[in-house]
Design a protein around this motif. Structure first.
Motif, PDB file in Angstrom:
ATOM      1  N   LEU A   1       0.884  -1.171   0.000  1.00 54.76           N
ATOM      2  CA  LEU A   1       0.000   0.000   0.000  1.00 54.76           C
ATOM      3  C   LEU A   1       0.922   1.222   0.000  1.00 54.76           C
ATOM      4  O   LEU A   1       1.942   1.237   0.704  1.00 54.76           O
ATOM      5  CB  LEU A   1      -0.861  -0.023   1.268  1.00 54.76           C
ATOM      6  N   VAL A   2       0.620   2.213  -0.837  1.00 58.00           N
ATOM      7  CA  VAL A   2       1.510   3.393  -0.950  1.00 58.00           C
ATOM      8  C   VAL A   2       0.765   4.652  -0.511  1.00 58.00           C
ATOM      9  O   VAL A   2      -0.381   4.869  -0.894  1.00 58.00           O
ATOM     10  CB  VAL A   2       1.996   3.553  -2.407  1.00 58.00           C
ATOM     11  N   CYS A   3       1.431   5.437   0.323  1.00 57.63           N
ATOM     12  CA  CYS A   3       0.858   6.724   0.762  1.00 57.63           C
ATOM     13  C   CYS A   3       1.705   7.862   0.182  1.00 57.63           C
ATOM     14  O   CYS A   3       2.931   7.765   0.128  1.00 57.63           O
ATOM     15  CB  CYS A   3       0.870   6.842   2.279  1.00 57.63           C
ATOM     16  N   ILE A   4       0.994   8.919  -0.209  1.00 59.40           N
ATOM     17  CA  ILE A   4       1.679  10.126  -0.681  1.00 59.40           C
ATOM     18  C   ILE A   4       1.430  11.221   0.349  1.00 59.40           C
ATOM     19  O   ILE A   4       0.270  11.580   0.618  1.00 59.40           O
ATOM     20  CB  ILE A   4       1.161  10.536  -2.076  1.00 59.40           C
ATOM     21  N   PHE A   5       2.492  11.689   0.967  1.00 59.37           N
ATOM     22  CA  PHE A   5       2.383  12.710   2.022  1.00 59.37           C
ATOM     23  C   PHE A   5       3.001  14.024   1.553  1.00 59.37           C
ATOM     24  O   PHE A   5       4.087  14.016   0.946  1.00 59.37           O
ATOM     25  CB  PHE A   5       3.154  12.271   3.274  1.00 59.37           C
TER      26      PHE A   5
ATOM     27  N   LEU B   1      13.857  17.239   4.889  1.00 55.25           N
ATOM     28  CA  LEU B   1      12.650  16.552   4.409  1.00 55.25           C
ATOM     29  C   LEU B   1      12.846  15.048   4.491  1.00 55.25           C
ATOM     30  O   LEU B   1      11.953  14.303   4.912  1.00 55.25           O
ATOM     31  CB  LEU B   1      12.326  16.988   2.974  1.00 55.25           C
ATOM     32  N   GLU B   2      14.064  14.596   4.146  1.00 54.30           N
ATOM     33  CA  GLU B   2      14.331  13.154   4.173  1.00 54.30           C
ATOM     34  C   GLU B   2      14.196  12.605   5.587  1.00 54.30           C
ATOM     35  O   GLU B   2      13.550  11.586   5.836  1.00 54.30           O
ATOM     36  CB  GLU B   2      15.735  12.866   3.630  1.00 54.30           C
ATOM     37  N   GLU B   3      14.734  13.358   6.561  1.00 53.35           N
ATOM     38  CA  GLU B   3      14.633  12.881   7.947  1.00 53.35           C
ATOM     39  C   GLU B   3      13.176  12.899   8.407  1.00 53.35           C
ATOM     40  O   GLU B   3      12.693  11.968   9.042  1.00 53.35           O
ATOM     41  CB  GLU B   3      15.483  13.753   8.870  1.00 53.35           C
ATOM     42  N   ALA B   4      12.471  13.952   8.013  1.00 54.77           N
ATOM     43  CA  ALA B   4      11.051  14.054   8.397  1.00 54.77           C
ATOM     44  C   ALA B   4      10.262  12.898   7.784  1.00 54.77           C
ATOM     45  O   ALA B   4       9.461  12.246   8.457  1.00 54.77           O
ATOM     46  CB  ALA B   4      10.489  15.396   7.930  1.00 54.77           C
ATOM     47  N   ALA B   5      10.541  12.606   6.521  1.00 51.74           N
ATOM     48  CA  ALA B   5       9.815  11.516   5.851  1.00 51.74           C
ATOM     49  C   ALA B   5      10.136  10.175   6.526  1.00 51.74           C
ATOM     50  O   ALA B   5       9.260   9.325   6.717  1.00 51.74           O
ATOM     51  CB  ALA B   5      10.194  11.483   4.372  1.00 51.74           C
ATOM     52  N   GLY B   6      11.400  10.011   6.922  1.00 55.25           N
ATOM     53  CA  GLY B   6      11.796   8.779   7.632  1.00 55.25           C
ATOM     54  C   GLY B   6      11.034   8.628   8.923  1.00 55.25           C
ATOM     55  O   GLY B   6      10.576   7.542   9.286  1.00 55.25           O
ATOM     56  N   ARG B   7      10.848   9.770   9.609  1.00 56.44           N
ATOM     57  CA  ARG B   7      10.081   9.728  10.872  1.00 56.44           C
ATOM     58  C   ARG B   7       8.626   9.354  10.616  1.00 56.44           C
ATOM     59  O   ARG B   7       8.019   8.605  11.370  1.00 56.44           O
ATOM     60  CB  ARG B   7      10.152  11.090  11.567  1.00 56.44           C
TER      61      ARG B   7
ATOM     62  N   THR C   1       7.023  16.573  -1.168  1.00 54.16           N
ATOM     63  CA  THR C   1       6.193  15.362  -1.119  1.00 54.16           C
ATOM     64  C   THR C   1       7.043  14.109  -0.999  1.00 54.16           C
ATOM     65  O   THR C   1       8.110  14.014  -1.617  1.00 54.16           O
ATOM     66  CB  THR C   1       5.358  15.285  -2.424  1.00 54.16           C
ATOM     67  N   ALA C   2       6.560  13.182  -0.180  1.00 54.31           N
ATOM     68  CA  ALA C   2       7.268  11.901  -0.023  1.00 54.31           C
ATOM     69  C   ALA C   2       6.311  10.761  -0.307  1.00 54.31           C
ATOM     70  O   ALA C   2       5.139  10.824   0.086  1.00 54.31           O
ATOM     71  CB  ALA C   2       7.804  11.763   1.390  1.00 54.31           C
ATOM     72  N   LYS C   3       6.801   9.731  -0.998  1.00 49.75           N
ATOM     73  CA  LYS C   3       6.009   8.523  -1.222  1.00 49.75           C
ATOM     74  C   LYS C   3       6.536   7.432  -0.306  1.00 49.75           C
ATOM     75  O   LYS C   3       7.756   7.214  -0.246  1.00 49.75           O
ATOM     76  CB  LYS C   3       6.101   8.079  -2.691  1.00 49.75           C
ATOM     77  N   ILE C   4       5.627   6.785   0.397  1.00 43.49           N
ATOM     78  CA  ILE C   4       6.030   5.761   1.371  1.00 43.49           C
ATOM     79  C   ILE C   4       5.284   4.467   1.056  1.00 43.49           C
ATOM     80  O   ILE C   4       4.060   4.488   0.869  1.00 43.49           O
ATOM     81  CB  ILE C   4       5.714   6.221   2.817  1.00 43.49           C
ATOM     82  N   SER C   5       6.043   3.353   0.975  1.00 47.13           N
ATOM     83  CA  SER C   5       5.366   2.078   0.712  1.00 47.13           C
ATOM     84  C   SER C   5       5.278   1.278   2.005  1.00 47.13           C
ATOM     85  O   SER C   5       6.182   1.311   2.844  1.00 47.13           O
ATOM     86  CB  SER C   5       6.126   1.285  -0.347  1.00 47.13           C
ATOM     87  N   TYR C   6       4.144   0.599   2.172  1.00 44.39           N
ATOM     88  CA  TYR C   6       3.865  -0.166   3.393  1.00 44.39           C
ATOM     89  C   TYR C   6       3.616  -1.618   3.025  1.00 44.39           C
ATOM     90  O   TYR C   6       2.712  -1.915   2.230  1.00 44.39           O
ATOM     91  CB  TYR C   6       2.605   0.382   4.082  1.00 44.39           C
TER      92      TYR C   6
END
Ligand code: CAP
Ligand code: MG
Length: 416
Positions: free
Chosen positions: A21-25, A34-40, A74-79
Motif C-alpha cells: 500500500l503506498v501513501c503520498i504525504f 525533508l528526508e529525515e522528516a519523511a523517515g520519521r 512530497t514523499a512517497k512511502i510504501s507499506y
C-alpha cells in the motif's frame, strides 16, 4: 552514538511490491531535512518509535515502511500489506493517519492520497447496490436522480416534515434525504418521522407511478443505528443515510454488513470532513475518505458541486466522481451526490461536470422556490429535462412556469 534510526526507513532505491500500500504525504518539516522528516513519518506509521530498541523480532525488517521517493515537499512511502489487518479501516487509519499528525518534528503534514493494492481492496464488500443497482430499484434508467432535504434542516415536527416531503415527492423528487443533523430530536422522533414519510411515499408512488425512496438518517450510537435499520427495512424502504465521519468507520463497516443482510443501500453524508480535508497543506485529502468509503461499501457519496456553496473546485469534484465511478478492482460504482447550494439554474453546469450518473441534491434550491416545495421540485425536474435535450435553460423555461420562476429568483447564481 545517536539513539535515532529514522534513516532505516528511507531507501530511495526501493521498488514497492505490487501488493504494497503506498501513501503520498505532503510534509513540512520543523527544523530537520525533508528526508529525515519523511523517515520519521514512515517509522511512526509502521513499526518504529523515537529511539533504537534493544529487542527486535526477526520479522521487523519485513514490516518497515519505506520512503522510496522524495520530490519537493512530497514523499512517497510504501507499506508492506502485512502491517494492516484485513478488512479493518480504523486500523489502517490508526497507522497511516494516526500519531504522524501529532509529531513535533513536522510543522504540517497532509495525506494526499493512498494507492490501495487489489489484495487489500479484496477484503472489503464495496457497495451492495451501486449505481446500477440503485437505478434498477428506482426504475430510472438514464437521467440523473434527484434528491432534496427539507429545509430548515431541523425544526419541523413529523407532520410538518411529512407535508414538505409530500410536496417535494409529488413535484418529482426521487429521493427524500434527511439533513445531516436531523436524527431523533424530541420534537421529531425517528420512528414517528419514518412512519409518516413512508405513508407519504406509498401515497405519492401510487399517484405518480414513480418509485420514491427515503434516505433516512440513522446516525446514532451503533446498536441504535442497527435498530433503526431494522425499522427502515420493515417498511420495505431501500435506503438509510449515515453521517460516516461523525459516526466513524467502525460503525460504517457494521452498518454495511447489516445493510447487506437487509437489502438496504447506504447514502453517505460526509459532514465534518472539512475539519481535516479543507486545508491544502495539513490534514487528509477528501480523496482518501472517498476511496475508503467505496471500499467500506457506501452506495451514494457526497462529492461537492464545483459551483455551489461548499468548498471544492471543479477539478476536485471531477476527481472524486472518478473515484466513485471508475473501475476499482471490480467493486460496484458509487453514485456521486452533487449537493450544496444547488438550484435549477445550476443543473446544466452539474450535467456538464458529471454527465448523467449523478444524484443532484437541492435543499434551499427547492424549498426556496417562490411557489413552494412542489413547484421547486417540478422546476428541478424541468431543468434536467431541458438540459438533457441540449436546450438553453432560458429557452426551455418558456414552456415551464415553475422553471421560469426559479430562474427569475436565482438565475444561474453560484452561492458563496
Ligand atoms: C445541502 C446540505 C448538505 C451539503 C453537504 C446542507 O443543502 O443539506 O448537507 O450539501 O455538503 O446541509 O448544506 P442545500 P457536501 O442544498 O440547501 O445547500 O455535499 O459538500 O458534503
Ligand atoms: Mg445538509
Amino acid at each position: 552514538m545517536s539513539f535515532e534510526w529514522y534513516d532505516e526507513f528511507v531507501d530511495l532505491d526501493h521498488e514497492p511490491d505490487k501488493d504494497d500500500l503506498v501513501c503520498i504525504f505532503r510534509i513540512e518539516p520543523d527544523g530537520i531535512s525533508l528526508e529525515e522528516a519523511a523517515g520519521r513519518v514512515a517509522s511512526e506509521s509502521s513499526v518504529g518509535t523515537w529511539t533504537t530498541l534493544s529487542t527486535l523480532p526477526e520479522r521487523i525488517d519485513s514490516l518497515k515502511a519505506r520512503v522510496f521517493e522524495i520530490q519537493e515537499n512530497t514523499a512517497k512511502i510504501s507499506y508492506p500489506l502485512e502491517l494492516f489487518e484485513e478488512g479493518n479501516i480504523p486500523q489502517l487509519l490508526s497507522s497511516i493517519a494516526g500519531n504522524v499528525f501529532g509529531m513535533k518534528a513536522l510543522k504540517k503534514l497532509r495525506l494526499e492520497d493512498v494507492i490501495i493494492p487489489e489484495k487489500y481492496a479484496r477484503r472489503f464488500p464495496g457497495p451492495a447496490y451501486g449505481i446500477e443497482g440503485v437505478r434498477k430499484f428506482m426504475g430510472i434508467k438514464k437521467r440523473p436522480l434527484t434528491a432534496t432535504v427539507p429545509k430548515p434542516k431541523v425544526g419541523f415536527n413529523a407532520d410538518e416534515y411529512a407535508k414538505i416531503a409530500e410536496e417535494s415527492l409529488r413535484g418529482g423528487i426521487d429521493l427524500l434525504k434527511d439533513d445531516e443533523n436531523l436524527t431523533s430530536q424530541s420534537f421529531i422522533r425517528f420512528e414517528k418521522r419514518l412512519e409518516k414519510v413512508m405513508k407519504v411515499i406509498e401515497r405519492v408512488e401510487h399517484e405518480t407511478g414513480e418509485h420514491k425512496s427515503y434516505m433516512v438518517n440513522i446516525t446514532a450510537e451503533t446498536e441504535e443505528m442497527k435498530r433503526r435499520m431494522e425499522a427502515v427495512a420493515d417498511y420495505g424502504n431501500k435506503y438509510v443515510m449515515v453521517d460516516i465521519i461523525t459516526s466513524g468507520w467502525s460503525s460504517l463497516q457494521t452498518i454495511r454488513n447489516m445493510a447487506g443482510d437487509l437489502g438496504l443501500a447506504i447514502h453517505a453524508h460526509r459532514a465534518m470532513h472539512g475539519a481535516f480535508t479543507k486545508l491544502p497543506d495539513h490534514g487528509i485529502s477528501i480523496k482518501v475518505i472517498t476511496k475508503l468509503s467505496r471500499l467500506a461499501g457506501v452506495d451514494n457519496m457526497h462529492v461537492g458541486t464545483g459551483v455551489g456553496k461548499m468548498s471544492g473546485k471543479t477539478e476536485e469534484v471531477t476527481e472524486l466522481a472518478g473515484i466513485c465511478r471508475d473501475d476499482m478492482f471490480g467493486l460496484k460504482r458509487v453514485f456521486p451526490v452533487s449537493s450544496g447550494g444547488l438550484h435549477p439554474g445550476l443543473v446544466p453546469d452539474i450535467i456538464t461536470l458529471f454527465g448523467t450518473d449523478v444524484i443532484i441534491q437541492a435543499g434551499g434550491g427547492i424549498h426556496g422556490h417562490p411557489s413552494g416545495s412542489e413547484a421547486g421540485a417540478r422546476a428541478l425536474r424541468q431543468a434536467i429535462d431541458v438540459a438533457l435535450e441540449g436546450i438553453p435553460l432560458e429557452d426551455g423555461a418558456k414552456n415551464y412556469r415553475e422553471l421560469s420562476l426559479a430562474l427569475k429568483k436565482w438565475g444561474t447564481a453560484r452561492p458563496k
